[in-house]
Write a protein that holds these residues in place. Structure first.
Motif, short mmCIF file in Angstrom:
data_model
loop_
_atom_site.label_atom_id
_atom_site.label_comp_id
_atom_site.label_asym_id
_atom_site.label_seq_id
_atom_site.Cartn_x
_atom_site.Cartn_y
_atom_site.Cartn_z
N MET A 1 0.71 -1.17 -0.21
CA MET A 1 -0.13 -0.05 -0.09
C MET A 1 0.98 1.15 0.09
O MET A 1 1.50 1.68 1.03
CB MET A 1 -0.80 -0.10 1.24
CG MET A 1 -2.07 1.01 1.40
SD MET A 1 -3.16 0.80 2.55
CE MET A 1 -2.49 1.34 3.83
N ALA A 2 1.20 1.73 -1.08
CA ALA A 2 2.14 3.02 -1.33
C ALA A 2 1.17 4.13 -1.20
O ALA A 2 0.00 4.37 -1.50
CB ALA A 2 2.81 3.01 -2.61
N VAL A 3 1.78 5.40 -0.59
CA VAL A 3 1.15 6.57 -0.24
C VAL A 3 1.81 7.44 -1.22
O VAL A 3 2.98 7.63 -1.41
CB VAL A 3 1.38 7.03 0.90
CG1 VAL A 3 0.62 8.37 1.39
CG2 VAL A 3 0.71 6.00 2.02
N ARG A 4 0.86 8.04 -1.98
CA ARG A 4 1.21 9.24 -3.23
C ARG A 4 0.83 10.45 -2.60
O ARG A 4 -0.29 10.81 -2.34
CB ARG A 4 0.63 8.72 -4.58
CG ARG A 4 1.17 7.43 -4.98
CD ARG A 4 2.39 7.39 -5.52
NE ARG A 4 3.01 8.10 -6.60
CZ ARG A 4 3.74 7.74 -7.37
NH1 ARG A 4 4.59 6.80 -7.32
NH2 ARG A 4 4.12 8.71 -8.40
N ILE A 5 1.43 11.68 -3.24
CA ILE A 5 1.03 12.87 -3.18
C ILE A 5 0.54 13.30 -4.56
O ILE A 5 1.38 13.23 -5.52
CB ILE A 5 2.15 13.98 -2.65
CG1 ILE A 5 2.55 13.39 -1.39
CG2 ILE A 5 1.75 15.18 -2.85
CD1 ILE A 5 3.91 14.01 -0.68
N ARG A 6 -0.72 13.47 -4.73
CA ARG A 6 -1.19 13.81 -6.07
C ARG A 6 -2.22 14.80 -6.18
O ARG A 6 -2.47 15.73 -5.03
CB ARG A 6 -1.58 12.25 -6.92
CG ARG A 6 -2.87 12.00 -5.70
CD ARG A 6 -3.18 10.65 -6.58
NE ARG A 6 -4.56 10.12 -5.81
CZ ARG A 6 -4.83 8.85 -5.84
NH1 ARG A 6 -4.28 7.93 -6.39
NH2 ARG A 6 -6.06 8.73 -5.27
N LEU A 7 -2.81 14.87 -7.31
CA LEU A 7 -3.89 16.04 -7.63
C LEU A 7 -5.31 15.36 -7.54
O LEU A 7 -5.35 14.23 -8.11
CB LEU A 7 -3.67 16.87 -8.88
CG LEU A 7 -2.28 17.81 -8.94
CD1 LEU A 7 -2.40 18.13 -10.51
CD2 LEU A 7 -2.34 18.85 -8.01
N THR A 8 -6.18 16.28 -7.10
CA THR A 8 -7.60 15.77 -7.10
C THR A 8 -8.29 17.08 -7.71
O THR A 8 -8.15 18.01 -7.24
CB THR A 8 -8.30 15.37 -5.68
OG1 THR A 8 -9.59 14.84 -5.86
CG2 THR A 8 -8.27 16.44 -4.72
N ARG A 9 -9.36 16.59 -8.71
CA ARG A 9 -10.05 17.93 -9.28
C ARG A 9 -11.46 18.25 -8.70
O ARG A 9 -12.22 17.39 -8.13
CB ARG A 9 -10.15 17.31 -10.90
CG ARG A 9 -10.61 18.39 -11.67
CD ARG A 9 -11.03 17.92 -13.06
NE ARG A 9 -11.23 19.02 -14.04
CZ ARG A 9 -12.30 19.64 -14.45
NH1 ARG A 9 -13.23 19.51 -13.56
NH2 ARG A 9 -12.13 20.52 -15.00
N LEU A 10 -11.41 19.63 -8.61
CA LEU A 10 -12.37 20.09 -8.12
C LEU A 10 -12.84 21.14 -9.23
O LEU A 10 -12.33 21.30 -10.04
CB LEU A 10 -12.25 20.96 -6.70
CG LEU A 10 -11.74 19.95 -5.58
CD1 LEU A 10 -11.45 20.69 -4.65
CD2 LEU A 10 -12.85 19.35 -5.33
N GLY A 11 -14.07 21.96 -8.89
CA GLY A 11 -14.46 22.99 -9.88
C GLY A 11 -15.36 22.34 -10.89
O GLY A 11 -15.76 21.26 -10.98
N ARG A 12 -16.08 23.51 -11.84
CA ARG A 12 -16.90 23.14 -12.56
C ARG A 12 -16.56 22.40 -13.73
O ARG A 12 -14.96 22.62 -13.98
CB ARG A 12 -17.95 24.44 -12.90
CG ARG A 12 -18.68 24.74 -11.88
CD ARG A 12 -19.83 25.71 -12.13
NE ARG A 12 -18.78 26.92 -12.37
CZ ARG A 12 -19.17 28.17 -12.40
NH1 ARG A 12 -20.73 28.36 -12.50
NH2 ARG A 12 -18.60 29.20 -12.75
N LYS A 13 -17.27 22.20 -14.89
CA LYS A 13 -16.91 21.91 -16.21
C LYS A 13 -15.89 23.14 -16.72
O LYS A 13 -16.53 24.31 -16.74
CB LYS A 13 -18.09 21.50 -17.03
CG LYS A 13 -17.84 21.18 -18.46
CD LYS A 13 -19.18 20.84 -18.95
CE LYS A 13 -19.33 20.37 -20.14
NZ LYS A 13 -20.48 20.06 -20.87
N LYS A 14 -15.03 22.58 -17.61
CA LYS A 14 -13.93 23.96 -18.14
C LYS A 14 -13.45 24.76 -17.06
O LYS A 14 -12.92 25.81 -17.43
CB LYS A 14 -14.92 24.52 -19.10
CG LYS A 14 -15.46 23.67 -20.20
CD LYS A 14 -14.66 23.56 -21.41
CE LYS A 14 -15.31 22.59 -22.29
NZ LYS A 14 -14.78 22.34 -23.76
N GLN A 15 -13.63 24.73 -15.80
CA GLN A 15 -12.98 25.49 -15.08
C GLN A 15 -12.41 24.71 -13.76
O GLN A 15 -12.78 24.60 -12.50
CB GLN A 15 -13.94 26.37 -14.24
CG GLN A 15 -14.57 27.35 -15.24
CD GLN A 15 -15.48 28.39 -14.60
OE1 GLN A 15 -16.12 28.16 -13.46
NE2 GLN A 15 -15.86 29.36 -15.33
#
Length: 81
Positions: A1-15
């Motif tokens: 079980m590796a732990v990663r630092i990554r991005l998660t997306r928020l915001g509306r469509k095209k924003q």
């Protein structure tokens, strides 16, 4: 079980708006995460990157690996300081 630092997306469509998170490598992109380390807003001019360095160093010390995208964002923040 590796732990990663990554991005998660928020915001509306095209924003898009992203959080820089610490999560298990097997969890979904917008699924469960362990901690929020910072944010990234690519729509601002210039793009705004905010990172909590104490949390980041803590997780890197525990063995969390950043993705290539997050690694480049960390380098940009370090170059600005």
């Amino acid at each position: 079980m590796a732990v990663r630092i990554r991005l998660t997306r928020l915001g509306r469509k095209k924003q898009p708006f992203y959080r820089i998170i610490v999560a298990d490598s097997e969890s979904k992109r917008d699924g469960k995460f362990l901690d929020v380390v910072g944010t990234y807003d690519p729509l601002q001019d210039p793009a705004v990157i905010k990172i909590d360095n104490s949390k980041l160093q803590d997780w890197l010390g525990k063995g969390a690996l950043p993705t290539t995208t997050v690694k480049s964002l960390i380098k940009k923040v370090a170059a600005e300081v």
